[in-house]
Design a protein around this motif. Sequence first.
Motif, PDB file in Angstrom:
ATOM      1  N   ALA A 226     -66.984 -17.299 -26.070  1.00  0.00           N
ATOM      2  CA  ALA A 226     -65.630 -16.743 -26.078  1.00  0.00           C
ATOM      3  C   ALA A 226     -65.307 -15.949 -24.807  1.00  0.00           C
ATOM      4  CB  ALA A 226     -65.440 -15.843 -27.301  1.00  0.00           C
ATOM      5  N   ARG A 227     -66.319 -15.611 -24.037  1.00  0.00           N
ATOM      6  CA  ARG A 227     -66.074 -14.830 -22.817  1.00  0.00           C
ATOM      7  C   ARG A 227     -65.333 -15.632 -21.760  1.00  0.00           C
ATOM      8  NH1 ARG A 227     -71.564 -12.042 -20.910  1.00  0.00           N
ATOM      9  NH2 ARG A 227     -70.249 -11.877 -19.045  1.00  0.00           N
ATOM     10  N   GLY A 228     -65.542 -16.923 -21.748  1.00  0.00           N
ATOM     11  CA  GLY A 228     -64.884 -17.744 -20.740  1.00  0.00           C
ATOM     12  C   GLY A 228     -65.755 -18.922 -20.374  1.00  0.00           C
ATOM     13  N   ALA A 229     -65.325 -19.640 -19.340  1.00  0.00           N
ATOM     14  CA  ALA A 229     -66.032 -20.861 -18.956  1.00  0.00           C
ATOM     15  C   ALA A 229     -66.022 -21.033 -17.446  1.00  0.00           C
ATOM     16  CB  ALA A 229     -65.383 -22.076 -19.623  1.00  0.00           C
ATOM     17  N   LEU A 230     -66.944 -21.871 -16.980  1.00  0.00           N
ATOM     18  CA  LEU A 230     -67.001 -22.271 -15.579  1.00  0.00           C
ATOM     19  C   LEU A 230     -66.574 -23.731 -15.483  1.00  0.00           C
ATOM     20  CD1 LEU A 230     -70.462 -20.731 -14.584  1.00  0.00           C
ATOM     21  CD2 LEU A 230     -68.195 -19.745 -14.215  1.00  0.00           C
ATOM     22  N   LEU A 231     -65.600 -24.023 -14.623  1.00  0.00           N
ATOM     23  CA  LEU A 231     -65.158 -25.392 -14.384  1.00  0.00           C
ATOM     24  C   LEU A 231     -65.864 -25.898 -13.129  1.00  0.00           C
ATOM     25  CD1 LEU A 231     -63.032 -24.352 -16.381  1.00  0.00           C
ATOM     26  CD2 LEU A 231     -61.330 -25.700 -15.160  1.00  0.00           C
ATOM     27  N   VAL A 232     -66.781 -26.820 -13.306  1.00  0.00           N
ATOM     28  CA  VAL A 232     -67.629 -27.287 -12.218  1.00  0.00           C
ATOM     29  C   VAL A 232     -67.123 -28.638 -11.727  1.00  0.00           C
ATOM     30  CG1 VAL A 232     -69.983 -27.875 -11.518  1.00  0.00           C
ATOM     31  CG2 VAL A 232     -69.590 -26.097 -13.250  1.00  0.00           C
ATOM     32  N   ARG A 233     -66.793 -28.710 -10.434  1.00  0.00           N
ATOM     33  CA  ARG A 233     -66.363 -29.969  -9.836  1.00  0.00           C
ATOM     34  C   ARG A 233     -67.326 -30.437  -8.744  1.00  0.00           C
ATOM     35  NH1 ARG A 233     -61.657 -27.143 -10.915  1.00  0.00           N
ATOM     36  NH2 ARG A 233     -60.078 -28.275 -12.114  1.00  0.00           N
ATOM     37  N   GLU A 234     -68.354 -29.665  -8.493  1.00  0.00           N
ATOM     38  CA  GLU A 234     -69.342 -30.031  -7.489  1.00  0.00           C
ATOM     39  C   GLU A 234     -70.064 -31.290  -7.952  1.00  0.00           C
ATOM     40  OE1 GLU A 234     -70.817 -29.434  -3.754  1.00  0.00           O
ATOM     41  OE2 GLU A 234     -69.362 -28.146  -4.785  1.00  0.00           O
TER      42      GLU A 234
END
Length: 328
Positions: A226-234
Amino acid sequence: MDVSVIGLTDEAVEVYRYFLRNPGAGVGSIRQGLDLDPDSVEAAIDTLANLQLIDLADRHRVVATEPRIGIERLIEERLNELNTAIRRVLAARDAIAAFVEDQRHGENATSMLDIERVEGLDRVRQRLDDLGFFSYRETLCLHPGGPLSPGAIETALPLDTRSLRRGLAVKAVYHPKALDDPLMSAYLRDVVGLGGQIRITEDPMDRMVIFDRSVAVVPIHPKESARGALLVREAGLVSQLVTYFDGVWDAAVDFREFTEPTTDGPLLSDLERRVLAVMATADKDEIAAREIDVSVRTYRRYVADLMARLGAVNRFQAALRAKEENWI
């Protein structure tokens, strides 16, 4: 001759030449001498006067400026304008250094990993919705832990339905604890009925969602999604995450096999049975897809999967084998 470069229109040239050939003629005589309408004549007169090629002090006796003086002056003025423009264009080279510096900053920025941090559950859900909407190939999901909340299920089902009807592949792996909730089990059955692929595993796994194998979404903290997320495009990192998903997927058990282990014969969803039913009767994929209310892309994906499972070399053979094996 083309003298438009110095500001003379075709009509102005005609009027200027008329006054040169007829010294002392008035403006009123042009109508008889030239085949021009009154508006064109007035426009030409104004152009010539502004360029100082005629003297309109007396409109009844117009004096034309001597060409070697008037035209040469206009040419000189035009050349000065062009020289000024050339100097301004050459001065633009001074901006190259600033642009090169911007390029260096950009190159330095791209050397950093392409990872976006999104905080807050609501913002994460919005980004997931956006990524799902613009996906065109597939969505891969790993869901460790227990069932989704009723609110999350209510939000997820329309999104899954939209994706599947657009022809996207939806593949998800859940932990058996998720099936303890009847609402969650019903949701997963709905997804499978729509053509989604669900598997179950008791093995540990990390929560993630991958869109089109190009964008991966993982929690900021593995224990506090629930804290958040990382959007990874690497690309390199996403490739590793896809490999991890494929390993978990291959080791997991099909949802229907897990929930109905004693069922005789192959486990087929309603959609798979409908695909088998039209494979031998429909002449074209478009017609078959329309009959069972799915996209052509989804229909073809199911046909390829069923043919592989039946060991058939063509669709007609697949339909025959399905009947022989009592699949339909």
